[in-house]
Design an enzyme around this catalytic site. Structure first.
Site, PDB file in Angstrom:
ATOM      1  N   GLU A   1       0.859  -1.177   0.000  1.00 26.10           N
ATOM      2  CA  GLU A   1       0.000   0.000   0.000  1.00 26.10           C
ATOM      3  C   GLU A   1       0.891   1.221   0.000  1.00 26.10           C
ATOM      4  OE1 GLU A   1      -3.942  -1.474   2.487  1.00 26.10           O
ATOM      5  OE2 GLU A   1      -2.573  -0.032   3.380  1.00 26.10           O
TER       6      GLU A   1
ATOM      7  N   ASP B   1      -5.660   9.775  10.476  1.00 25.30           N
ATOM      8  CA  ASP B   1      -4.364   9.223  10.864  1.00 25.30           C
ATOM      9  C   ASP B   1      -3.900   9.724  12.220  1.00 25.30           C
ATOM     10  OD1 ASP B   1      -3.478   7.462   8.716  1.00 25.30           O
ATOM     11  OD2 ASP B   1      -3.662   9.261   7.465  1.00 25.30           O
TER      12      ASP B   1
ATOM     13  N   TYR C   1     -10.688  -4.312   3.323  1.00 26.23           N
ATOM     14  CA  TYR C   1      -9.727  -3.893   4.340  1.00 26.23           C
ATOM     15  C   TYR C   1     -10.498  -3.647   5.633  1.00 26.23           C
ATOM     16  CZ  TYR C   1      -5.820  -1.102   6.279  1.00 26.23           C
ATOM     17  OH  TYR C   1      -4.794  -0.609   7.045  1.00 26.23           O
TER      18      TYR C   1
END
Lengths: 311, 399
Positions: A87, A98, A212
């Site tokens: 990735e 994040d 995912y």
């Protein structure tokens, strides 16, 4: 533009690579397992992992961290070290999903001049030498700014296999997904502990390549242990789909990789790897350290169906 | 132009091509739950009655509509009426929304509130609502804004809120929103995100507009009572744009009323030196919504600058982008220097210290007043009071 850039898009569906053939510049070593060109490189990778009962490892690094040259060497090292999917994060000024580790990586990458165009250039340059499929991991705005058509064209040309747009949930992704599919690119969707069964079914129906799963709430970041709910979440997803499943968030040690692989197709390592890169700075031995780290993560994970060694 | 009296976004939260719900997967279903809870609350008479009681007896609504005669004389143009949101409890329009959403959080059983703040007015309003309703409150604020709005930081702490400085990015409102969203993503089960403007993913732009629409409803009734007619133009400053949407809302269906939003021109419309999204921006996605954004060619969000922390933000509410595209609203900008002049002018002529945000509306209001001429009526939203800004103004004047 290098001659190889257009090859993937132009390759006709009719010529599947020979089993056991030489490493192909565009299909990589996984070519041996491609049963037909209709199967994407991601699908082929996960099919191989399942067929061999092998533990899968997906790595996340940011394009241009700490700079574009080293970042390219790091991707090569991850590939050599045994990563099954690479990735590649596109640095974005406002990474609101994040945690601090990847925020810092983003800042380093932006400071080094990295951006979506540079990330695609990096992938195009590396692709011929890589075995693992490459997934672009990005916030929506850089992709939309380039234009989805243009992005899909350039990504396919660079040899990208799949795209995960972090803040483009299923409901916003219809035309994005179709445009990508038109270029042979897989759209990968995220599943979270807050995702309902109805939306798991939707993601499974619309997603390509793999799903995912994030095994806990919160922003990205390494943890001491894998979330307790992980296996329960995998079971919930498995009730609805057979698509390959990579599980991430919080993975930093071989026993995490083993634990995740006991129930999912692959574990995703992100922040722990990115931390290592951050600590190494621009020192050239970062490349060897990254390769050793991935081997360590992968090596301790025993094949599926056997007892897991405690590292 | 198609005229709409009810302007709910579509089922996916779009106002035309703007809005939507661009959020990480973890937030999708919690936001759908929030939308359901909000739609149920707005149809519930008991919820409306409780909010109405607080707005009347706690906030002090209706706020006055005050005709500023000396200011109008000095400007030499239209009659000027100021909607005095600065006179609400806590000193800005932000309390209208903070109380509405805090009541909603309570209704949803969420007892922990996170909020972002730029100038500190939304943070103070959130801290106040949480103190009143017994909720835990954490406010994220850019480190740069904490320095220039120190008074509000202290006020929030006095009110029992935890104020968390944000050192990332430009250390302003945008970064505070990122951090508040990160907090929310991690604790979405017990936490309510009390967003302070008509920004973010659907239903926030709709919900915040509806909580702020009381400004326009009151102003419309008051100007009819006081002057017997509607204004020729309504002017409000636009950061995210909640005070502007709040006052515009009641006049949207009156095509003769010009609706003018004023963005922060900063030090001039050059990259990084302003926050005028319609002057220097383009369509993009930031923090959950598709709207006008200041961004570079790679889709990275550009730095902004304004003397006013509340306008110092790279995106604008999606409904503004849509109304502008329809031609229903117009946008101008006023720079730091013009806002400072307007701040001092209102203080000297009317004895009112306006917030630096509202000073931008006044600064541009002056040219609108002159353009409209003597017989016209100009309504300006005085969205907040300027006590928080006296130190910034002092140092700016000294330079």
């Amino acid at each position: 533009m290098p001659g190889g850039l257009q090859r993937r898009a132009m390759q006709p569906a009719a010529t599947p690579p020979r089993r056991g053939g030489p490493r192909s510049a565009w299909t990589g070593r996984r070519a041996a397992d491609v049963r037909g060109a209709a199967m994407s490189r991601l699908a082929a990778t996960f099919a191989r992992l399942r067929a061999g009962g092998q533990p899968g490892l997906v790595t996340f690094t940011t394009a241009g961290d700490p700079d574009l040259r080293l970042s390219g060497e790091i991707l090569g090292a991850l590939d050599r070290g045994g990563a099954d999917v690479l990735e590649v994060g596109v640095p974005f000024s406002d990474p609101l999903a994040d945690g601090p580790v990847i925020q810092r990586a983003t800042e380093r990458a932006l400071a080094s001049g990295s951006n979506l165009t540079a990330a695609l250039g990096l992938i195009a340059r590396l692709r011929p030498g890589l075995s693992a499929p490459v997934v672009i991991f990005s916030y929506a705005n850089p992709l939309l700014r380039m234009g989805v058509d243009e992005f899909a064209r350039r990504a396919a040309g660079a040899g990208v296999d799949g795209v995960l747009a972090l803040d483009l949930p299923i409901e916003e992704a219809d035309s994005f997904r179709e445009t990508l599919a038109g270029r042979g690119l897989d759209t990968i969707f995220l599943l979270s502990p807050t995702t309902s069964d109805a939306r798991i079914r939707k993601a499974a129906a619309l997603g390509r390549g793999f799903l995912y799963g994030i095994s806990r709430l919160g922003v990205t970041g390494a943890r001491d242990r894998v979330a307790d709910g992980a296996s329960e979440m995998v079971q919930r997803i498995r009730a609805h789909t057979d698509l390959p499943l990579a599980l991430g968030f919080g993975i930093s040690r071989p026993e995490h990789v083993a634990e995740v692989n006991a129930c999912a197709d692959a574990a995703v390592v992100g922040s722990a790897l990115v931390s290592l890169i951050g600590e190494a700075g621009h020192s050239p031995d970062v490349v060897d350290r990254v390769e050793a780290y991935v081997r360590w993560l992968k090596g301790a994970a025993t094949p599926k169906g056997t007892t897991h060694a405690n590292a | 132009m198609a005229f709409l009296t009810r302007r709910d976004p579509d089922a996916r939260g779009y106002f035309g091509a703007f809005g939507g719900r661009y959020v990480p997967e973890t937030l999708v279903e919690p936001i759908e739950a929030l939308e359901r809870a909000y739609l149920a609350a707005r149809d519930d008479a008991a919820f409306g009655a409780e909010l109405g009681r607080l707005l009347t007896h706690y906030v002090g609504r209706p706020t006055p509509l005050y005709e500023a005669r000396r200011l109008a004389a000095a400007w030499g143009g239209a009659r000027v009426l100021l909607k005095r949101e600065d006179l609400t409890h806590t000193g800005a329009h932000k309390i209208n929304n903070a109380l509405g959403q805090a009541l909603l959080a309570l209704r949803m059983g969420k007892r922990r509130i996170v909020a972002e703040t730029g100038a500190g007015q939304h943070g103070v309003a959130s801290a106040t609502a949480c103190a009143l309703l017994g909720l835990e409150c954490r406010v994220y604020m850019g480190a740069h804004d904490m320095a220039r709005q120190a008074l509000n930081v202290f006020r929030m702490r006095l009110l029992g809120a935890e104020v968390v400085g944000v050192d990332g990015g430009s250390r302003t409102l945008k970064d505070a929103i990122n951090e508040a969203m990160r907090d929310w993503v991690g604790r979405v089960d017990d936490t309510y995100y009390l967003l302070g403007s008509v920004l973010g993913p659907h239903p926030y732009p709709l919900m915040v507009r509806e909580f702020q629409a009381i400004i326009g409803r009151e102003a419309r009734r008051q100007i009819l009572e006081q002057t017997g007619r509607l204004p020729d133009a309504v002017v409000a400053c636009v950061g995210g744009g909640s005070n502007a949407i709040g006052i515009f809302d009641a006049f949207i269906a009156d095509p003769a009323v010009r609706l003018i939003g004023v963005e922060a021109g900063g030090e001039g419309i050059e990259r990084g030196r302003h926050a005028a999204r319609f002057a220097g921006g383009s369509a993009g996605v930031l923090q959950g919504t598709r709207t006008y954004v200041l961004q570079d060619e790679h889709g990275n969000i550009e730095a902004t600058h304004s003397i006013s922390a509340g306008l110092d933000y790279a995106a604008v509410g999606p409904e503004h982008a849509w109304l502008r595209e329809l031609g229903r609203t117009e946008y101008a900008c006023a720079g730091d220097a013009a806002a400072l002049d307007a701040f001092q002018m209102l203080a000297r002529l009317e004895g009112i210290l306006p917030a630096l945000e509202s000073s931008h509306a006044l600064a541009h209001g002056r040219s609108v007043a002159r353009e409209l001429g003597r017989d016209a009526l100009l309504l300006i939203n005085l969205s907040g009071r300027g006590d928080k800004d006296v130190q910034s103004v002092e140092s700016a004047i000294a330079q």
